[in-house]
Design a protein around this motif. Structure first.
Motif, PDB file in Angstrom:
ATOM      1  N   LEU A 140     -36.760   1.363  -1.415  1.00  0.00           N
ATOM      2  CA  LEU A 140     -36.455   2.506  -2.269  1.00  0.00           C
ATOM      3  C   LEU A 140     -37.715   3.260  -2.697  1.00  0.00           C
ATOM      4  O   LEU A 140     -37.621   4.321  -3.312  1.00  0.00           O
ATOM      5  CB  LEU A 140     -35.705   2.046  -3.524  1.00  0.00           C
ATOM      6  N   GLY A 141     -38.869   2.700  -2.398  1.00  0.00           N
ATOM      7  CA  GLY A 141     -40.114   3.378  -2.738  1.00  0.00           C
ATOM      8  C   GLY A 141     -40.823   2.836  -3.966  1.00  0.00           C
ATOM      9  O   GLY A 141     -41.809   3.431  -4.423  1.00  0.00           O
ATOM     10  N   TYR A 142     -40.364   1.706  -4.501  1.00  0.00           N
ATOM     11  CA  TYR A 142     -41.029   1.122  -5.665  1.00  0.00           C
ATOM     12  C   TYR A 142     -42.369   0.521  -5.265  1.00  0.00           C
ATOM     13  O   TYR A 142     -42.557   0.075  -4.126  1.00  0.00           O
ATOM     14  CB  TYR A 142     -40.147   0.035  -6.291  1.00  0.00           C
ATOM     15  N   SER A 143     -43.285   0.484  -6.225  1.00  0.00           N
ATOM     16  CA  SER A 143     -44.572  -0.170  -6.009  1.00  0.00           C
ATOM     17  C   SER A 143     -44.365  -1.677  -5.931  1.00  0.00           C
ATOM     18  O   SER A 143     -43.283  -2.195  -6.252  1.00  0.00           O
ATOM     19  CB  SER A 143     -45.530   0.150  -7.154  1.00  0.00           C
ATOM     20  N   VAL A 144     -45.399  -2.384  -5.516  1.00  0.00           N
ATOM     21  CA  VAL A 144     -45.313  -3.840  -5.433  1.00  0.00           C
ATOM     22  C   VAL A 144     -45.007  -4.440  -6.808  1.00  0.00           C
ATOM     23  O   VAL A 144     -44.167  -5.337  -6.949  1.00  0.00           O
ATOM     24  CB  VAL A 144     -46.621  -4.432  -4.866  1.00  0.00           C
ATOM     25  N   SER A 145     -45.666  -3.931  -7.847  1.00  0.00           N
ATOM     26  CA  SER A 145     -45.465  -4.484  -9.195  1.00  0.00           C
ATOM     27  C   SER A 145     -44.047  -4.247  -9.689  1.00  0.00           C
ATOM     28  O   SER A 145     -43.412  -5.148 -10.257  1.00  0.00           O
ATOM     29  CB  SER A 145     -46.470  -3.876 -10.172  1.00  0.00           C
ATOM     30  N   ASP A 146     -43.502  -3.040  -9.464  1.00  0.00           N
ATOM     31  CA  ASP A 146     -42.133  -2.766  -9.904  1.00  0.00           C
ATOM     32  C   ASP A 146     -41.104  -3.505  -9.050  1.00  0.00           C
ATOM     33  O   ASP A 146     -40.039  -3.887  -9.531  1.00  0.00           O
ATOM     34  CB  ASP A 146     -41.864  -1.263  -9.863  1.00  0.00           C
ATOM     35  N   SER A 147     -41.428  -3.713  -7.778  1.00  0.00           N
ATOM     36  CA  SER A 147     -40.524  -4.472  -6.907  1.00  0.00           C
ATOM     37  C   SER A 147     -40.406  -5.915  -7.387  1.00  0.00           C
ATOM     38  O   SER A 147     -39.313  -6.492  -7.426  1.00  0.00           O
ATOM     39  CB  SER A 147     -41.031  -4.441  -5.460  1.00  0.00           C
ATOM     40  N   ALA A 148     -41.543  -6.507  -7.769  1.00  0.00           N
ATOM     41  CA  ALA A 148     -41.525  -7.873  -8.297  1.00  0.00           C
ATOM     42  C   ALA A 148     -40.745  -7.943  -9.600  1.00  0.00           C
ATOM     43  O   ALA A 148     -40.083  -8.945  -9.900  1.00  0.00           O
ATOM     44  CB  ALA A 148     -42.953  -8.371  -8.497  1.00  0.00           C
ATOM     45  N   LEU A 149     -40.808  -6.859 -10.383  1.00  0.00           N
ATOM     46  CA  LEU A 149     -40.099  -6.827 -11.663  1.00  0.00           C
ATOM     47  C   LEU A 149     -38.587  -6.878 -11.471  1.00  0.00           C
ATOM     48  O   LEU A 149     -37.865  -7.368 -12.349  1.00  0.00           O
ATOM     49  CB  LEU A 149     -40.496  -5.567 -12.431  1.00  0.00           C
ATOM     50  N   PHE A 150     -38.101  -6.377 -10.338  1.00  0.00           N
ATOM     51  CA  PHE A 150     -36.666  -6.449 -10.036  1.00  0.00           C
ATOM     52  C   PHE A 150     -36.161  -7.888 -10.165  1.00  0.00           C
ATOM     53  O   PHE A 150     -35.157  -8.157 -10.834  1.00  0.00           O
ATOM     54  CB  PHE A 150     -36.419  -5.947  -8.602  1.00  0.00           C
ATOM     55  N   LEU A 151     -36.864  -8.796  -9.502  1.00  0.00           N
ATOM     56  CA  LEU A 151     -36.434 -10.186  -9.495  1.00  0.00           C
ATOM     57  C   LEU A 151     -36.602 -10.817 -10.868  1.00  0.00           C
ATOM     58  O   LEU A 151     -35.730 -11.555 -11.341  1.00  0.00           O
ATOM     59  CB  LEU A 151     -37.231 -10.974  -8.452  1.00  0.00           C
ATOM     60  N   THR A 152     -37.705 -10.520 -11.537  1.00  0.00           N
ATOM     61  CA  THR A 152     -37.949 -11.073 -12.870  1.00  0.00           C
ATOM     62  C   THR A 152     -36.855 -10.674 -13.851  1.00  0.00           C
ATOM     63  O   THR A 152     -36.342 -11.507 -14.611  1.00  0.00           O
ATOM     64  CB  THR A 152     -39.322 -10.603 -13.399  1.00  0.00           C
ATOM     65  N   VAL A 153     -36.477  -9.411 -13.838  1.00  0.00           N
ATOM     66  CA  VAL A 153     -35.453  -8.919 -14.760  1.00  0.00           C
ATOM     67  C   VAL A 153     -34.105  -9.589 -14.486  1.00  0.00           C
ATOM     68  O   VAL A 153     -33.378  -9.954 -15.422  1.00  0.00           O
ATOM     69  CB  VAL A 153     -35.337  -7.385 -14.663  1.00  0.00           C
ATOM     70  N   GLY A 154     -33.761  -9.775 -13.223  1.00  0.00           N
ATOM     71  CA  GLY A 154     -32.504 -10.431 -12.885  1.00  0.00           C
ATOM     72  C   GLY A 154     -32.452 -11.874 -13.375  1.00  0.00           C
ATOM     73  O   GLY A 154     -31.436 -12.327 -13.905  1.00  0.00           O
ATOM     74  N   ILE A 155     -33.555 -12.605 -13.215  1.00  0.00           N
ATOM     75  CA  ILE A 155     -33.608 -13.989 -13.676  1.00  0.00           C
ATOM     76  C   ILE A 155     -33.548 -14.053 -15.199  1.00  0.00           C
ATOM     77  O   ILE A 155     -32.892 -14.928 -15.781  1.00  0.00           O
ATOM     78  CB  ILE A 155     -34.876 -14.678 -13.146  1.00  0.00           C
ATOM     79  N   LEU A 156     -34.229 -13.119 -15.863  1.00  0.00           N
ATOM     80  CA  LEU A 156     -34.167 -13.076 -17.325  1.00  0.00           C
ATOM     81  C   LEU A 156     -32.736 -12.829 -17.804  1.00  0.00           C
ATOM     82  O   LEU A 156     -32.282 -13.431 -18.785  1.00  0.00           O
ATOM     83  CB  LEU A 156     -35.096 -11.987 -17.863  1.00  0.00           C
ATOM     84  N   GLY A 157     -32.023 -11.946 -17.127  1.00  0.00           N
ATOM     85  CA  GLY A 157     -30.630 -11.691 -17.483  1.00  0.00           C
ATOM     86  C   GLY A 157     -29.790 -12.949 -17.391  1.00  0.00           C
ATOM     87  O   GLY A 157     -28.961 -13.233 -18.260  1.00  0.00           O
ATOM     88  N   ALA A 158     -30.026 -13.730 -16.322  1.00  0.00           N
ATOM     89  CA  ALA A 158     -29.296 -14.988 -16.162  1.00  0.00           C
ATOM     90  C   ALA A 158     -29.632 -15.966 -17.279  1.00  0.00           C
ATOM     91  O   ALA A 158     -28.746 -16.623 -17.841  1.00  0.00           O
ATOM     92  CB  ALA A 158     -29.627 -15.613 -14.807  1.00  0.00           C
ATOM     93  N   GLY A 159     -30.911 -16.047 -17.629  1.00  0.00           N
ATOM     94  CA  GLY A 159     -31.312 -16.981 -18.673  1.00  0.00           C
ATOM     95  C   GLY A 159     -30.720 -16.638 -20.028  1.00  0.00           C
ATOM     96  O   GLY A 159     -30.354 -17.525 -20.805  1.00  0.00           O
ATOM     97  N   ILE A 160     -30.582 -15.349 -20.317  1.00  0.00           N
ATOM     98  CA  ILE A 160     -30.092 -14.922 -21.632  1.00  0.00           C
ATOM     99  C   ILE A 160     -28.565 -14.982 -21.721  1.00  0.00           C
ATOM    100  O   ILE A 160     -28.005 -15.388 -22.742  1.00  0.00           O
ATOM    101  CB  ILE A 160     -30.598 -13.499 -21.942  1.00  0.00           C
ATOM    102  N   LEU A 161     -27.871 -14.586 -20.668  1.00  0.00           N
ATOM    103  CA  LEU A 161     -26.412 -14.492 -20.721  1.00  0.00           C
ATOM    104  C   LEU A 161     -25.688 -15.764 -20.297  1.00  0.00           C
ATOM    105  O   LEU A 161     -24.478 -15.887 -20.499  1.00  0.00           O
ATOM    106  CB  LEU A 161     -25.935 -13.328 -19.844  1.00  0.00           C
TER     107      LEU A 161
END
Length: 447
Positions: A254-275
């Motif tokens: 989609l054109g995201y930078s490496v740092s923002d691409s890595a954040l995709f996975l981090t945010v998804g795992i955080l969502g799982a941990g919280i919910l």
């Protein structure tokens, strides 16, 4: 396993024997006994959080096709499934510490070699070794944690273990920003973290637990007991494998930078941990099949929304990813709990082990199918595939609700708060069975 056997004794002022249980040690004392293992697990999970997205990013840099990248990513899940079959036997033969050292060394070697051999098929083989190694790490660590705790503390200790694992897994992808993924440094970092995990474990003075080879249940046995858990496990494995394995590749397309691409996975795992805990809590208080159905369709709706919204808009994407990870990933725990609702106590450990293998095998197909669809039909197929899988799973859940009445609320087992397929499922199943045995023993004494 820590022994806290119930006994009966006459208490002054009463005419009947009363239940007496030796006082369990405080939680902090149990944590102190296994601190080395928890530190080692944290380092290994950081490494796992790094190497997963790193392979995806580096494959893009090396101009691998998306389909070939999916095959490389799937190698991990193939290795994980193989590891869940062979590692328990190794542990019974040579013990926890030797197996931990062996599989950590295997991961360290396989993680450092990809920059040396830039070939997708070599990388796939290396990913198989990494997956096999991590299956071994999970089995050793989680059975050790389960053995260290008395019944009164085991649930909380497993929760501490899972918090450490999830936190390090979520932080791992962010380490991709520390160096150029096109070089050697990040692979060396991931390898070094796994090697560092060995140090506290090998120096621990606490004896490793005794292990007995688990009994087996076939996929057909599991289906006869709980068709919804089996089909749900397959669906969750397909969606989970695609999301965890390819989210970084999807973001880069989609054109995201490496740092923002890595954040995709981090945010998804955080969502799982919280919910995860709130969803498990609700599923305990209503018909679990109804909650599963609602959560499945919620995840399917979020995946479908991701195919229609502009996922290049960063804030929209991150909100959707957080909610999607928070609903899709915890389904593993809900399906596992539903399976236990229909099992006898002596079946739980064998069934949990079979469930791990089932979901792990299904997860190997997720990245392959999803990557092929992305190459053929475009980036929206990434979430489109997951949406279709989840809708089909939800439809099966609705059909099953018409075929069999639900389990009474008081007979439902507690949900197992795990967000990935691992041996903690078997450990938690063992905990539930032991706690139920304790309740029965108490009833026998009172009677």
């Amino acid at each position: 396993m820590t022994d806290h056997t119930l006994s009966a004794a006459f208490v002054p002022g009463t005419s009947e024997p009363q239940l007496v249980m030796p006082a369990a040690p405080p939680l902090w004392h149990t944590v102190a006994m296994i601190w080395a293992l928890l530190v080692g697990v944290g380092a290994a999970m950081l490494a796992n959080g790094v190497q997963g997205p790193l392979f995806g990013v580096r494959a893009t840099i090396e101009d691998f096709s998306t389909t070939m990248t999916g095959i490389v990513i799937a190698g991990y899940f193939v290795g994980f499934a193989l590891g869940s079959l062979v590692v328990p036997t190794l542990v019974t033969r040579v013990g926890h510490i030797r197996v931990f050292a062996a599989v950590a060394s295997l991961i360290s070697i396989a993680t450092i070699l990809p920059p040396v051999f830039v070939n997708p098929w070599v990388w796939t083989l290396l990913r198989v070794f990494i997956g096999l190694g991590y299956a071994g790490l999970y089995i050793v660590a989680e059975s050790w944690v389960n053995d260290a705790a008395p019944n009164a503390n085991r649930g909380r200790l497993l929760s501490i273990y899972m918090v450490i694992s999830l936190a390090c897994m979520a932080a791992g992808p962010l380490l991709v920003n520390l160096a150029d993924p096109g070089g050697f440094v990040l692979f060396i970092l991931a390898s070094a973290l796994v090697s560092a995990a060995l140090i506290p474990v090998l120096l621990t003075v606490r004896p490793a637990p005794r292990v007995e080879a688990p009994s087996k249940m076939t996929i057909f046995d599991l289906y006869r007991n709980s068709p919804l858990a089996v089909i749900g496990g397959i669906g969750n494995g397909l969606a989970n494998g695609a999301f965890i394995g390819l989210s970084v590749v999807y973001a880069q397309r989609l054109g995201y930078s490496v740092s923002d691409s890595a954040l995709f996975l981090t945010v998804g795992i955080l969502g799982a941990g919280i919910l995860q805990w709130p969803l498990g809590y609700v599923s305990d208080r209503f018909d679990r099949r109804l909650i599963i159905t609602l959560v499945v369709f919620a995840a399917a709706g979020l995946a479908f929304a991701a195919t229609t919204f502009d996922m290049r808009e960063r804030s929209t994407a991150m909100v959707l990813i957080f909610l999607y990870g928070g609903t899709m990933i915890p389904l593993y725990s809900l399906f596992l709990a539903h399976m236990n609702d229909h099992l006898r106590q002596d079946q739980m450990v064998a069934a949990a082990s079979g469930f791990v293998l089932l979901v792990g095998t299904s997860a190997a197909f997720g990245p392959v199918v999803s990557s092929w669809l992305m190459d053929r039909f475009g980036d929206s197929s990434f979430f489109g595939f997951q949406s279709v899988v989840l809708i089909a799973t939800g439809g099966f859940a609705i059909w099953r609700m018409t075929q069999r009445s639900g389990v009474a609320l008081e007979d439902q087992t507690s949900p197992l708060y795990v967000s990935r397929f691992s041996s903690v499922a078997a450990a938690s199943a063992m905990e539930i069975a032991q706690e139920n045995d304790t309740d029965e023993d108490a009833e026998e004494v009172r009677n």
